[in-house]
Design a protein around this motif. Sequence first.
Motif, PDB file in Angstrom:
ATOM      1  N   ILE A 138      -9.077  17.202 -10.931  1.00 32.70           N
ATOM      2  CA  ILE A 138     -10.210  17.570 -10.495  1.00 32.70           C
ATOM      3  C   ILE A 138     -11.206  16.139 -10.259  1.00 32.70           C
ATOM      4  CG2 ILE A 138     -12.503  18.658 -10.991  1.00 32.70           C
ATOM      5  CD1 ILE A 138     -11.000  20.872 -12.312  1.00 32.70           C
ATOM      6  N   ALA A 139     -10.964  15.394 -11.351  1.00 34.76           N
ATOM      7  CA  ALA A 139     -11.764  13.930 -11.128  1.00 34.76           C
ATOM      8  C   ALA A 139     -11.326  13.297 -10.088  1.00 34.76           C
ATOM      9  CB  ALA A 139     -11.704  13.326 -12.602  1.00 34.76           C
ATOM     10  N   ARG A 140     -10.095  13.204  -9.837  1.00 34.62           N
ATOM     11  CA  ARG A 140      -9.456  12.307  -8.712  1.00 34.62           C
ATOM     12  C   ARG A 140      -9.972  12.860  -7.467  1.00 34.62           C
ATOM     13  NH1 ARG A 140      -3.331  11.247 -10.978  1.00 34.62           N
ATOM     14  NH2 ARG A 140      -3.633   9.699 -12.637  1.00 34.62           N
ATOM     15  N   LEU A 141      -9.742  14.154  -7.273  1.00 36.24           N
ATOM     16  CA  LEU A 141     -10.059  14.931  -6.174  1.00 36.24           C
ATOM     17  C   LEU A 141     -11.627  14.667  -5.961  1.00 36.24           C
ATOM     18  CD1 LEU A 141      -8.388  18.212  -6.282  1.00 36.24           C
ATOM     19  CD2 LEU A 141      -7.798  16.253  -4.833  1.00 36.24           C
ATOM     20  N   ASP A 142     -12.526  14.535  -6.827  1.00 42.77           N
ATOM     21  CA  ASP A 142     -14.047  14.150  -6.628  1.00 42.77           C
ATOM     22  C   ASP A 142     -14.213  13.061  -6.051  1.00 42.77           C
ATOM     23  OD1 ASP A 142     -14.783  17.019  -7.282  1.00 42.77           O
ATOM     24  OD2 ASP A 142     -15.054  16.521  -9.505  1.00 42.77           O
ATOM     25  N   THR A 143     -13.526  12.173  -6.732  1.00 49.02           N
ATOM     26  CA  THR A 143     -13.540  10.709  -6.149  1.00 49.02           C
ATOM     27  C   THR A 143     -13.238  10.651  -4.675  1.00 49.02           C
ATOM     28  OG1 THR A 143     -13.037   9.876  -8.401  1.00 49.02           O
ATOM     29  CG2 THR A 143     -12.643   8.336  -6.696  1.00 49.02           C
TER      30      THR A 143
ATOM     31  N   ARG B 154       1.001  -1.208   0.012  1.00 46.82           N
ATOM     32  CA  ARG B 154       0.018   0.095  -0.038  1.00 46.82           C
ATOM     33  C   ARG B 154       0.860   1.119  -0.035  1.00 46.82           C
ATOM     34  NH1 ARG B 154      -3.223  -1.038   3.837  1.00 46.82           N
ATOM     35  NH2 ARG B 154      -1.937   0.148   5.717  1.00 46.82           N
ATOM     36  N   THR B 155       1.936   1.135   0.812  1.00 45.71           N
ATOM     37  CA  THR B 155       2.779   2.397   0.616  1.00 45.71           C
ATOM     38  C   THR B 155       3.523   2.587  -0.810  1.00 45.71           C
ATOM     39  OG1 THR B 155       3.444   1.799   2.894  1.00 45.71           O
ATOM     40  CG2 THR B 155       5.089   3.447   1.762  1.00 45.71           C
ATOM     41  N   VAL B 156       3.459   1.494  -1.475  1.00 47.07           N
ATOM     42  CA  VAL B 156       4.233   1.834  -2.821  1.00 47.07           C
ATOM     43  C   VAL B 156       3.121   2.417  -3.690  1.00 47.07           C
ATOM     44  CG1 VAL B 156       5.253   0.528  -4.749  1.00 47.07           C
ATOM     45  CG2 VAL B 156       5.949  -0.051  -2.469  1.00 47.07           C
ATOM     46  N   LEU B 157       1.821   1.925  -3.580  1.00 45.51           N
ATOM     47  CA  LEU B 157       0.793   2.140  -4.409  1.00 45.51           C
ATOM     48  C   LEU B 157       0.314   3.616  -4.227  1.00 45.51           C
ATOM     49  CD1 LEU B 157      -1.463  -0.984  -4.214  1.00 45.51           C
ATOM     50  CD2 LEU B 157       0.102  -0.550  -5.914  1.00 45.51           C
ATOM     51  N   GLU B 158       0.512   3.897  -2.879  1.00 47.05           N
ATOM     52  CA  GLU B 158       0.023   5.318  -2.479  1.00 47.05           C
ATOM     53  C   GLU B 158       1.207   6.239  -3.226  1.00 47.05           C
ATOM     54  OE1 GLU B 158      -0.530   5.416   1.738  1.00 47.05           O
ATOM     55  OE2 GLU B 158      -2.795   4.588   1.583  1.00 47.05           O
ATOM     56  N   ALA B 159       2.577   6.166  -3.053  1.00 45.58           N
ATOM     57  CA  ALA B 159       3.635   6.729  -3.440  1.00 45.58           C
ATOM     58  C   ALA B 159       3.596   6.898  -5.118  1.00 45.58           C
ATOM     59  CB  ALA B 159       5.009   6.082  -3.124  1.00 45.58           C
ATOM     60  N   VAL B 160       3.063   5.940  -5.616  1.00 43.59           N
ATOM     61  CA  VAL B 160       2.995   5.948  -7.080  1.00 43.59           C
ATOM     62  C   VAL B 160       1.850   6.694  -7.501  1.00 43.59           C
ATOM     63  CG1 VAL B 160       2.590   4.595  -9.231  1.00 43.59           C
ATOM     64  CG2 VAL B 160       4.240   3.644  -7.534  1.00 43.59           C
ATOM     65  N   GLU B 161       0.747   6.394  -6.924  1.00 43.63           N
ATOM     66  CA  GLU B 161      -0.301   7.364  -7.049  1.00 43.63           C
ATOM     67  C   GLU B 161      -0.078   8.975  -6.802  1.00 43.63           C
ATOM     68  OE1 GLU B 161      -5.066   7.973  -5.581  1.00 43.63           O
ATOM     69  OE2 GLU B 161      -3.586   6.385  -4.717  1.00 43.63           O
ATOM     70  N   ARG B 162       0.302   9.139  -5.883  1.00 44.77           N
ATOM     71  CA  ARG B 162       0.780  10.741  -5.494  1.00 44.77           C
ATOM     72  C   ARG B 162       2.135  11.237  -6.316  1.00 44.77           C
ATOM     73  NH1 ARG B 162      -0.926  15.043  -3.829  1.00 44.77           N
ATOM     74  NH2 ARG B 162      -1.848  13.699  -1.977  1.00 44.77           N
ATOM     75  N   LEU B 163       2.743  10.474  -7.067  1.00 40.10           N
ATOM     76  CA  LEU B 163       3.879  10.598  -8.104  1.00 40.10           C
ATOM     77  C   LEU B 163       2.970  11.118  -9.456  1.00 40.10           C
ATOM     78  CD1 LEU B 163       6.506  11.228  -9.230  1.00 40.10           C
ATOM     79  CD2 LEU B 163       6.850   8.508  -9.435  1.00 40.10           C
TER      80      LEU B 163
ATOM     81  N   ASP C  72      -2.744  17.637 -16.413  1.00 40.66           N
ATOM     82  CA  ASP C  72      -3.911  17.808 -16.927  1.00 40.66           C
ATOM     83  C   ASP C  72      -5.140  18.263 -15.834  1.00 40.66           C
ATOM     84  OD1 ASP C  72      -6.915  17.339 -17.808  1.00 40.66           O
ATOM     85  OD2 ASP C  72      -6.110  15.781 -19.236  1.00 40.66           O
ATOM     86  N   VAL C  73      -5.522  19.303 -15.749  1.00 40.94           N
ATOM     87  CA  VAL C  73      -6.532  20.074 -14.922  1.00 40.94           C
ATOM     88  C   VAL C  73      -7.710  18.914 -14.423  1.00 40.94           C
ATOM     89  CG1 VAL C  73      -7.759  21.928 -14.058  1.00 40.94           C
ATOM     90  CG2 VAL C  73      -5.644  22.192 -15.111  1.00 40.94           C
ATOM     91  N   MET C  74      -8.378  18.510 -15.762  1.00 41.84           N
ATOM     92  CA  MET C  74      -9.535  17.844 -15.447  1.00 41.84           C
ATOM     93  C   MET C  74      -9.391  16.330 -14.810  1.00 41.84           C
ATOM     94  SD  MET C  74     -11.551  20.042 -16.498  1.00 41.84           S
ATOM     95  CE  MET C  74     -12.999  19.014 -16.263  1.00 41.84           C
ATOM     96  N   VAL C  75      -8.211  15.756 -15.014  1.00 46.27           N
ATOM     97  CA  VAL C  75      -7.879  14.649 -14.394  1.00 46.27           C
ATOM     98  C   VAL C  75      -7.777  14.733 -13.115  1.00 46.27           C
ATOM     99  CG1 VAL C  75      -6.033  12.889 -14.360  1.00 46.27           C
ATOM    100  CG2 VAL C  75      -6.847  13.562 -16.505  1.00 46.27           C
TER     101      VAL C  75
END
Length: 489
Positions: free
Chosen positions: A152-157, A131-140, A147-150
């Motif tokens: 915004i979509a992630r923050l909405d989720t 999970r630490t690796v996945l969260e680090a990759v997601e943050r990276l 992309d602004v829309m991408v």
Amino acid sequence: MITRVEGAYLGAVRAFQNPMLDLLHKRHAPLVVSLLSLVFTAERPSVPVADAHTEVADALDQLRAAGHGDDLPVGSARDLCRQWADVGWLVRHVLDDDVEVYRLSAHAVGALEVAGRAGGTRARVSQSRVRTVLEAVERLALDADPDVMVRIARLDTEVRRLQEEIARLERTGQVDEVDDEELLEEAETVVHLVRELPADFARVAESIKAMQRDVVTALRQDARPTGEVLREYLRRGEQVMDATPEGRAFGGALRLLGDPQRLDELAVQLETVLRHRFAARLPSAQRADLRELVRRIEQGLDQVFAAQREASYVITAQVRNHDPLRDRQVDDLLRDVMTGMQAWLPGSRRGQAVAPLRRLPVADVEHLRRTPDDLRPPQAPDALPDWDDDGDVSDTDARAWGGPRYADLDAHLVEFAAGSPQVDLAAAFGAAPVELRRPVDLLGLLEIAHQRGMTESDEVVFVDAVRPDGTRRRFAFGAATTRTREEGA
């Protein structure tokens, strides 16, 4: 063209030339690792040179007495420490009070960490680590995607997920408990990351010191106009933290670690973790690592800041006080002397007479400093007063000139606060009876306040302290308040 095998081999050769791997590759590596880990601890990152020699000598004597003499290197403790400093495992440093100390280099800290991991609990592939690796990759990916829309979509989720969790908690009033095994895995992941922090901080400090040496060397060899040299190197001295990749990376981390409130929150969170029942299943060493995390971060920050201040001071002093032309002349003279010694020694014999220098070269001195002052005082100092060494000192006098009266100070704080949870230190000290307004009682009051959580401001306040003989002394310090009782008291 270099083949794949040759490239891998050359890369491994370069890696083993690193002092960290060199330490672990030596014949006496177990001895070096054990002695360095005993002498240098998280509570004592620097050790006076004389104390280090004494402790290493005592450890060697104990090992010889236990029958391990055949496995020990030849030489005294002083010789061993000097060898470790020569190969880059120890760093000699002179403190402000002219005390010379040893510090572990970043290579030695890394080697001790590698040895500790190899001899302790091995890292496991667990849910926490994945999970630490996945969260680090997601943050990276989130930081790297413009992309602004991408975004915004992630923050909405994320917002919807958090809102659903809040609604569930409000509906059920229950928090899903995490299994102890999963908590243990997460704690081991945190401990693994914590143990890498000292080496990271040491690498930043050493990169700053290396940059300092490069700047000073370049300054001594610079042939440009003095004004241009001054402007460039003073600017580099002011921006020393941005001059190395490690320093720039540390600057980014400092934005997270430099907030005292964040460190306080971290300490509270660690206390919550250590109070949980699963923490009793952690080894004592891992519990100690978690408990000392905040202090290790503060020590690492102090280490880097000290290296930064020293580098700025050395570069600025070099620019202001040294003449590049004169320094190059001294370097050339010393180089000529060494060349002459190297040419003379191979053909010389033991006890061979050396022709002395009959006459020194004439110095080119424009003028001598002259002053009309006479260094001798106009009159002899007053005689020392007689002191009755045999006189008896009463208990009352001994207590009057003794240390802080913590119990009386604590009672005075409670009485002065009159039920208020906070009390002003300067006002409390000024309202104390004369027997509690000694200079030493002011220090005791500040010590009590520091233990209970002291809140300081930029305002400077003044208080008058009274010694037992009636003499007065005014002190100034930053205005501060403290709690009248410790939490939980």
